[in-house]
Design a protein around this motif. Structure first.
Motif, mmCIF file in Angstrom:
data_model
loop_
_atom_site.group_PDB
_atom_site.id
_atom_site.type_symbol
_atom_site.label_atom_id
_atom_site.label_comp_id
_atom_site.label_asym_id
_atom_site.label_seq_id
_atom_site.Cartn_x
_atom_site.Cartn_y
_atom_site.Cartn_z
ATOM 1 N N ASP A 173 48.840 33.631 39.811
ATOM 2 C CA ASP A 173 48.345 34.851 40.451
ATOM 3 C C ASP A 173 48.772 36.081 39.660
ATOM 4 O O ASP A 173 47.967 37.003 39.446
ATOM 5 N N TYR A 174 50.006 36.118 39.218
ATOM 6 C CA TYR A 174 50.485 37.241 38.403
ATOM 7 C C TYR A 174 49.674 37.349 37.115
ATOM 8 O O TYR A 174 49.209 38.432 36.735
ATOM 9 N N HIS A 175 49.473 36.226 36.447
ATOM 10 C CA HIS A 175 48.786 36.217 35.152
ATOM 11 C C HIS A 175 47.319 36.627 35.290
ATOM 12 O O HIS A 175 46.715 37.099 34.322
ATOM 13 N N ALA A 176 46.747 36.484 36.475
ATOM 14 C CA ALA A 176 45.342 36.859 36.686
ATOM 15 C C ALA A 176 45.108 38.342 36.429
ATOM 16 O O ALA A 176 43.974 38.763 36.181
ATOM 17 N N SER A 177 46.159 39.154 36.466
ATOM 18 C CA SER A 177 46.012 40.578 36.171
ATOM 19 C C SER A 177 45.722 40.834 34.698
ATOM 20 O O SER A 177 45.198 41.899 34.343
ATOM 21 N N GLU A 178 46.072 39.888 33.842
ATOM 22 C CA GLU A 178 45.976 40.097 32.393
ATOM 23 C C GLU A 178 44.570 40.510 31.964
ATOM 24 O O GLU A 178 44.396 41.446 31.175
ATOM 25 N N GLU A 179 43.564 39.836 32.496
ATOM 26 C CA GLU A 179 42.200 40.099 32.034
ATOM 27 C C GLU A 179 41.677 41.462 32.486
ATOM 28 O O GLU A 179 40.669 41.946 31.973
ATOM 29 N N HIS A 180 42.351 42.094 33.437
ATOM 30 C CA HIS A 180 41.880 43.374 33.967
ATOM 31 C C HIS A 180 42.645 44.566 33.409
ATOM 32 O O HIS A 180 42.301 45.712 33.721
#
Length: 251
Positions: A173-180
């Motif tokens: 869930d934390y890593h999902a921010s990377e693409e944004h």
């Protein structure tokens, strides 16, 4: 283009729990929702969002206020403590002492993960207050800071740990921010309070959302405190709040 550039908005129902599953359309994490325009506010209202948890500091909150969401949402201001002494992007006195010092090395995920734990310890009372309130609010809620990555990531990890999510789900869930983040940083540059992290030459992992950063945070919490939930319980999180939070968010 609409100021509804909340680039890092997502429903936490996508995170798998150890037992049961999280109810959809009940809890969202985001970057700064206070900067949305009227169209953006209506879009969030259409998602059922009726409560905002604002993790930004007082200066950030005072500059933008609550924005058009104020008209139809409840609100908790939960300013995280980001003390200079625990800021990994702040050079030490020794590092500043010599102009001939070599450039500082870029911050590693390990260093940022350790900082997350320091922020959690300094902000434990605020986190617990937020969890208590979240267990009682009606309708969907969203929590946010400026970028929706660091303070928001810590609060998300706290919630998901209480709900029994495995560590790797919290990491994902934390890593999902990377693409944004590119879109988030574009929005922050245009925000009234500006964007400063990229002006720090050694910001390193602070400018990313690497899996190893969250792994380091959870690992240090486990090693030093028996886990994130145990840390919060030791600081005052009550069993009733945990039970109510689970009843509200888990099918």
């Amino acid at each position: 283009m609409s100021v509804f550039a909340v680039a890092n908005l997502r429903d936490l129902a996508g995170v798998r729990l150890g037992r049961g599953r999280m109810r959809a359309e009940q809890l969202y994490r985001a970057d700064d929702v206070s900067t949305v325009d009227a169209d953006g506010a209506r879009a969030l209202q259409d998602r059922g969002i009726r409560h905002v948890f604002d993790l930004r500091g007082v200066p950030e909150q005072e500059i933008t206020g609550r924005g058009p969401l104020e008209a139809f949402t409840g609100y908790d201001h939960l300013p995280f403590v980001l003390s200079p002494a625990s800021d990994p992007a702040r050079p030490s006195a020794d590092e500043l002492d010599s102009a001939a010092s070599p450039p500082l090395p870029a911050l590693s995920p390990e260093a940022v993960g350790r900082w997350y734990l320091s922020v959690t310890l300094d902000s434990a009372d605020v986190i617990i207050r937020g969890l208590d309130s979240l267990s009682r609010v009606e309708g969907a809620a969203v929590f946010h800071c400026a970028a929706g990555k660091d303070r928001t990531g810590i609060f998300a990890a706290s919630i998901l740990s209480v709900l029994g999510a495995p560590d790797e789900e919290i990491v994902a869930d934390y890593h999902a921010s990377e693409e944004h983040l590119e879109r988030v940083f574009d929005r922050l540059r245009a925000a009234p309070y500006g964007f400063f992290l990229e002006n720090i030459p050694h910001a390193g992992a602070l400018l990313r959302a690497e899996k190893d950063t969250m792994r380091a945070f959870l690992s240090h919490a486990d090693r030093d405190h028996g886990g994130l939930v145990e840390l919060l319980i030791a600081r005052g999180l009550q069993k009733d709040s945990i039970d109510q939070l689970r009843a509200r968010l888990i099918d």
